[in-house]
Design an enzyme around this catalytic site. Sequence first.
Site, PDB file in Angstrom:
ATOM      1  N   ASP A  85     -14.361 -22.656 -48.958  1.00  0.00           N
ATOM      2  CA  ASP A  85     -13.209 -22.058 -49.611  1.00  0.00           C
ATOM      3  C   ASP A  85     -12.946 -22.868 -50.885  1.00  0.00           C
ATOM      4  O   ASP A  85     -13.413 -23.986 -51.024  1.00  0.00           O
ATOM      5  CB  ASP A  85     -12.009 -22.099 -48.654  1.00  0.00           C
ATOM      6  N   ASP A 120      -9.252 -17.503 -56.004  1.00  0.00           N
ATOM      7  CA  ASP A 120      -8.361 -16.336 -56.036  1.00  0.00           C
ATOM      8  C   ASP A 120      -6.910 -16.783 -55.892  1.00  0.00           C
ATOM      9  O   ASP A 120      -6.631 -17.929 -55.575  1.00  0.00           O
ATOM     10  CB  ASP A 120      -8.726 -15.368 -54.907  1.00  0.00           C
ATOM     11  N   ALA A 187      -4.467 -13.737 -47.614  1.00  0.00           N
ATOM     12  CA  ALA A 187      -3.008 -13.832 -47.557  1.00  0.00           C
ATOM     13  C   ALA A 187      -2.375 -13.010 -46.442  1.00  0.00           C
ATOM     14  O   ALA A 187      -1.310 -12.420 -46.599  1.00  0.00           O
ATOM     15  CB  ALA A 187      -2.397 -13.451 -48.906  1.00  0.00           C
ATOM     16  N   CYS A 270      -6.432 -21.188 -16.808  1.00  0.00           N
ATOM     17  CA  CYS A 270      -7.686 -20.911 -17.490  1.00  0.00           C
ATOM     18  C   CYS A 270      -8.818 -21.519 -16.676  1.00  0.00           C
ATOM     19  O   CYS A 270      -8.579 -22.405 -15.852  1.00  0.00           O
ATOM     20  CB  CYS A 270      -7.628 -21.516 -18.893  1.00  0.00           C
ATOM     21  N   CYS A 272     -11.820 -22.711 -18.143  1.00  0.00           N
ATOM     22  CA  CYS A 272     -12.767 -23.496 -18.934  1.00  0.00           C
ATOM     23  C   CYS A 272     -12.907 -24.876 -18.302  1.00  0.00           C
ATOM     24  O   CYS A 272     -12.179 -25.237 -17.385  1.00  0.00           O
ATOM     25  CB  CYS A 272     -12.313 -23.584 -20.392  1.00  0.00           C
ATOM     26  N   CYS A 275      -9.710 -27.076 -18.451  1.00  0.00           N
ATOM     27  CA  CYS A 275      -8.614 -26.637 -17.585  1.00  0.00           C
ATOM     28  C   CYS A 275      -8.957 -26.759 -16.102  1.00  0.00           C
ATOM     29  O   CYS A 275      -8.072 -26.967 -15.277  1.00  0.00           O
ATOM     30  CB  CYS A 275      -8.215 -25.208 -17.926  1.00  0.00           C
TER      31      CYS A 275
END
Length: 684
Positions: A85, A120, A187, A270, A272, A275
Amino acid sequence: MTFEIKYKDARGRVGILKTPHGRIKTPALMPVIHPGKQILPVDDYGADLVITNAYLIYKNDLLREKALEEGVHNLIDFSGPVITDSGSYQLSLYGDVQVSNQMIVEFQEKIGTDIGTSLDIPTPPFVKRERAEKDLEITIQRAKESLEVRDKMMLNSVVQGSTYLDLRSRCADILGSMDFQVHPIGAVVPLLESYRYREVVEVIMASVTHLPDSRPRHLMGAGHPMVFALAVALGCDLFDSAAYILYAEDDRLMMPNGTYKLDKLQEMPCYCEVCSSHTPDELRGMAKKGRSLLLAQHNLEVSFGEIRTIRQAIIDGSLWELIEQRCRSHPYLLDALRILKNYQEDLEKYDPPYKRSAFFYSGPESLNRPEVYRHLKRLQQIPKKNKVLLLPPSDKPYSQHIAAISGKFYGTKKGNFENSIIKKLLEPSEINLPLPAIKDIQIVVVDIPFALIPLELDQVYPLAQNESPTNYDEDAKEMVRKVLQNYIYNFEETVISENVLKSFDLDLSNLDLEKEFQITETVILGVEDLDRIVYIADYQFGYGAGRALFNGPIKVVKSRKTGKIRHIYLDGGEGDVEKLIATLRASDGVFVLASEGARRLHQYFPYPRNRVVINQEAEPFARKGKSIFAKFVINCDIDIRAKDEVLIVNEDDQLLAFGKSVLNGMEITDFNTGQAVKTRKGGF
Ligand SMILES: [Zn+2]
């Protein structure tokens, strides 16, 4: 161009994006790497590409020198594709950055970025129009300049325009006409942060409908898995996530259905690794740094898991089911789902008509899906018969379960009684039934969510391949009432089963029905084979196709096992491939063309209808039955949908081959890489 589509569902695509540092499977999630501060090896969690900030590297002497010497890949220790970016985020925060557009684009090229970005201006939502217009001018100006500055680097060009949808579209038109490789939609973070998902949908749609289909779109700053499925369904391909680390540092766990705060948890909700192997108390007891690291791992695993779930849903054709689930996790997401109704016409063009999985009705929002819109539109295009008999739903396929009817009916009769449905129903023995043998009677089953299903279509996808609750909701009933009232308006005679009236709370007086009668002697229903195949062909290819395909003496061959129609041959040609016209595909009940069918359709429909036109170079390959790549296509029928049966012709409209389209007509025209048509057979 460097992007190609492999699978489609809704506006979503599973694709391949080629970069100098490797291929990326899309939709893809790019973890945001903070240069010099990265804490997790993100490739271990499934990151194919990452995004980092060229401005932060540029303004730090140490980082800048290292990046210029060793390249950005070494700097952040990632060997796959890297997007950078430009600092426009910092610009939006601090109002000014110490670098020019030209300098930052040149710098990105020098440090070996795969896809760079011009500077931009991210105009926030809801600003004054003058400001949005002024900012946009600069954004477009800088985008143009970046094209002049870059050498070989692929370039992002960000669609801006605040919440002014016409500005978003105009920006997309202008940038889309220039040589960029990826289009971020910028944005939207303030909208996402304030749960304004409805506006997010509007901004995305205003942008993607004006961007070239052949370029990936990156929804900038959308890092929460809650919105991935919806954004993908609207045509977004790339996401970046700084959220996984920001949420972790704030002790928050991201899930596809929302966010949990660690301090409120007694259980880890969760499965995973993090977790499953820690309790909330253990995590809370840890030092901040170690805890953030673990939560960031969870956030990454969940985010990548959601991306994989979405890709599989596209492959299965169940993306709508997925977004309907996800959008129920927040009322404002439900708002966003509901306004998709405004985009039915556009979404229908991109949504493949035939899918591997059944249509599941999950609530009134399902009535707005492109499948329903498409069905009712296609029905309108087929001329009606004189009389209609409306029956209540049964198990599917309907024709096998409502072979015989009796009970209470209501009817109108404008013509004479001798020819009326009522008479045929009341005196069935008088003629040799089944009933539709009387050519001017259309038998239609009334059901949720497709409202009207002519019996001829009862095995066609998705009319047979759908499930809805038997306990109808008010919206569904209301939709059926509206559609039905419009539909029967033009019939000379309507007869309706009392059960239809009851199921959908229909009012007799609104339908202009008066005669009440009871059928005591069972009436046999059925569909004649020729009626069925002509109707399906008209529905699939457009009105007239049925008569064109099955004109003259034909032979219908049925499956011995299921009794369903399988092949249609020229008479006397059973088993002869040369004389095969078409095959009715068992899985979705639509036609697959054979050579004779392709020839007939080609003769009947005028150029360029149903056609993909290829250049001379590709002609010999097409004739040999090789698949058609998009770069060889010079023209095509813009109304082709993905998975349609299409004719492959040369510029002189000579039929070369036929096959199944991978893309829709607009995509075929726009793409220059990848397959456009999977050829079934050449040899013409
Ligand atoms: Zn977890």
